[in-house]
Every structure is written in C-alpha cells, then in structure tokens.
Design a protein around this motif. Structure first.
Motif, short mmCIF file in Angstrom:
data_model
loop_
_atom_site.label_atom_id
_atom_site.label_comp_id
_atom_site.label_asym_id
_atom_site.label_seq_id
_atom_site.Cartn_x
_atom_site.Cartn_y
_atom_site.Cartn_z
N LEU A 101 -16.18 14.05 8.72
CA LEU A 101 -14.82 14.56 8.88
C LEU A 101 -14.07 13.73 9.93
O LEU A 101 -14.64 13.41 10.97
N TYR A 145 -20.55 13.70 4.25
CA TYR A 145 -19.16 13.30 4.46
C TYR A 145 -18.80 13.48 5.92
O TYR A 145 -19.04 14.55 6.49
N THR A 190 -18.94 4.49 1.89
CA THR A 190 -17.72 4.11 2.60
C THR A 190 -17.92 4.48 4.06
O THR A 190 -19.01 4.89 4.47
N VAL A 228 -26.12 14.14 0.34
CA VAL A 228 -24.80 13.54 0.27
C VAL A 228 -24.04 14.01 1.50
O VAL A 228 -23.96 15.22 1.76
N ASP A 284 -24.47 3.91 3.31
CA ASP A 284 -23.08 4.27 3.55
C ASP A 284 -22.22 3.73 2.41
O ASP A 284 -22.00 2.51 2.29
N ASN A 288 -16.80 7.07 5.37
CA ASN A 288 -16.90 8.53 5.45
C ASN A 288 -18.01 9.12 4.59
O ASN A 288 -18.54 10.18 4.92
N TRP A 289 -18.38 8.46 3.50
CA TRP A 289 -19.36 9.02 2.58
C TRP A 289 -20.68 8.25 2.69
O TRP A 289 -20.70 7.04 2.83
N ASP A 290 -21.79 9.00 2.61
CA ASP A 290 -23.11 8.37 2.56
C ASP A 290 -24.03 9.20 1.70
O ASP A 290 -23.82 10.41 1.49
#
Length: 269
Positions: free
Chosen positions: A269, A267, A238, A265, A236, A240-242
């Motif tokens: 929502l 994201y 952040t 990748v 992860d 929201n992003w992994d």
C-alpha cells in the motif's frame, strides 16, 4: 490482536509523557486499558545513555488486574567496534476483584546485549534474556535464554545477509503446586539467510535444530529433538505487487514429519 490510541508530548528534550487507550483481543473486545506514564533518556557521558520509564495501567473493561511498571536501561556506544546495552523492567499486576484467589503477580525482566564488529561484513553478537514471574497464590516461573551468534552483511553489493545463532534455553515452572516443579532445557541452533541477486528476485532460507530435555510430573524425564528446513522465493512483478512460493519440512523423533507448502500474492500500500 491489539489497538492503541492516545497522545504523547515531549515537553523537554528526551522526555515523553504519554496517555493512551489500549484494546487487547480486539475481536472479542474483552480488555480495554488506559495507560499513562513518562519515558526519559539521559546522556550522562560520551557514549553512555540511560533510559527510564514509569507506567500506570488501569483496566476499564476486562478481567485482568491493574499494572504498575518501572524500567531502567543503559546503552554504551563509546567504541566504534563495540556496542552494549542492558535493561531491567519490573511490573506488578494487581488482584482481580471477584475471583476466589489472589491473582496478583510480579514480573522481572533482565536483558543484556553485546555486539563486536569484526570487520566491514561480520559482527559477533551475544544476548541474555531472563524473565521471572512470582505469583502471590502459587509458585513462580523462571525462563532464561542465552544466545550467541554471528551476523554477515554484504556491505559492498548488499545482496546477501546471514545469521548463525546458538541458544541455550532453560525453564522452571512451580506455578502448579499440585505436581511440583516442571523443568525444561534445550539447545537450539539455527542458520538464517537471504539472497537478492537482482531487483526482482529474493531468496530466503532457514535451517534449524532443537535438542530438548523435559522433567514432568513425579520426576518423569522426556527427551525431544527436531530439525527444520524452510525456503521462500519471491518475485517482484512491479514496485507494488509480488508473488512468492514457500516450503518447509520439519522432522521429529520416531519418524514424525510435517510438510508445509504455500503460494502468496502481496500488494504494498
């Protein structure tokens, strides 16, 4: 693919009326259905709960028949260490106009589940899934899946989970009258797990094996076996992003082998 749009109303406690449009195979747009019915839940005694449902499905556009369905379920939760449930569902799909033969068929689904809490981290599970289809113009199809397993959850740290499962699967298919009844039986063993060592890292893995015996046309027998190993590593970046990498290897008879590798990748929502 599927798309559902509709309304539901709970006019009484634990009673739900619904009416909805269902679009199946949405890319081709071939099957538009209107479904309506009622779902009920009944608390008949302490720890005992009955669920019922009736559904009517009308095909507005498509090449499938109209469907009527009823179901009955029973859940038992009176003991803190035991859980049990069962469900029976019957569906009739009607004939399709303009076809040369009778397309009507009846489907019966019977499910049963029992769970026993062994301690804070371990749970024993057993489930049976029986599905029977009877065609008006040809023979029927029967599938039965009996499963037993044990689940582990690290309740103190919530860092690891695992499930070990053994399944015995049988199938009989007499829907093609020209070749007689086809038969299949298989043993499937698998181990699934995930590990979450820190906030950012996730590791998941799976090991499985399958041993299957089939009977084809004219009583011809065939044996098959295969093994699978798969893993996935997720980071992860952040909230929201992994990003992740994954790999899998499947081995079959006669030296057959399949490999899979990938990157992802994601994201949220």
């Amino acid at each position: 693919h599927g798309f559902v749009f509709g309304v539901d109303s709970s006019y009484l406690s634990d009673t739900q009326l619904f009416s909805e449009y269902r679009l199946r195979d949405a890319i081709a747009g071939r099957d538009l259905q209107l479904a309506s019915g009622v779902r009920n839940n009944w608390n008949v005694a302490e720890g005992w709960r009955i669920s019922t449902a009736v559904e009517n499905l009308r095909v507005i556009s498509g090449s499938t028949g109209n469907v009527n369905a009823i179901s009955l379920g029973l859940d038992w939760t009176a003991d803190p260490l035991w859980r049990a449930s069962t469900r029976v569902e019957w569906r009739r799909s009607g004939d399709v106009a303009g076809t040369p033969e009778n397309d009507r068929f009846d489907t019966t689904l019977v499910q049963a589940l029992v769970a026993r809490k062994l301690d804070r981290d371990w749970t024993l599970l057993a489930r049976n899934h029986l599905l029977k289809t009877e065609y008006a113009a040809r023979g029927g199809v029967l599938q039965d899946r009996a499963q037993v397993g044990v689940a582990y959850r690290d309740t103190d740290t919530n860092r690891s989970n695992a499930l070990a499962k053994l399944e015995y699967k049988t199938e009989r298919d007499a829907s093609n009258a020209t070749v007689g009844e086809l038969k299949s039986r298989a043993w499937i063993a698998s181990l699934h797990g995930d590990y979450h060592p820190s906030r950012a890292w996730w590791v998941t893995g799976r090991v499985a094996g399958k041993w299957q015996k089939d009977q084809f046309e004219a009583g011809v027998d065939s044996n098959f076996r295969a093994q699978l190993v798969a893993a996935r590593l997720i980071y992860d970046i952040t909230e929201n992003w992994d990003v992740s990498v994954l790999g899998a290897v499947q081995r079959g008879q006669g030296g057959a082998r399949q490999h899979a590798v990938g990157v992802e990748v994601g994201y949220l929502l």
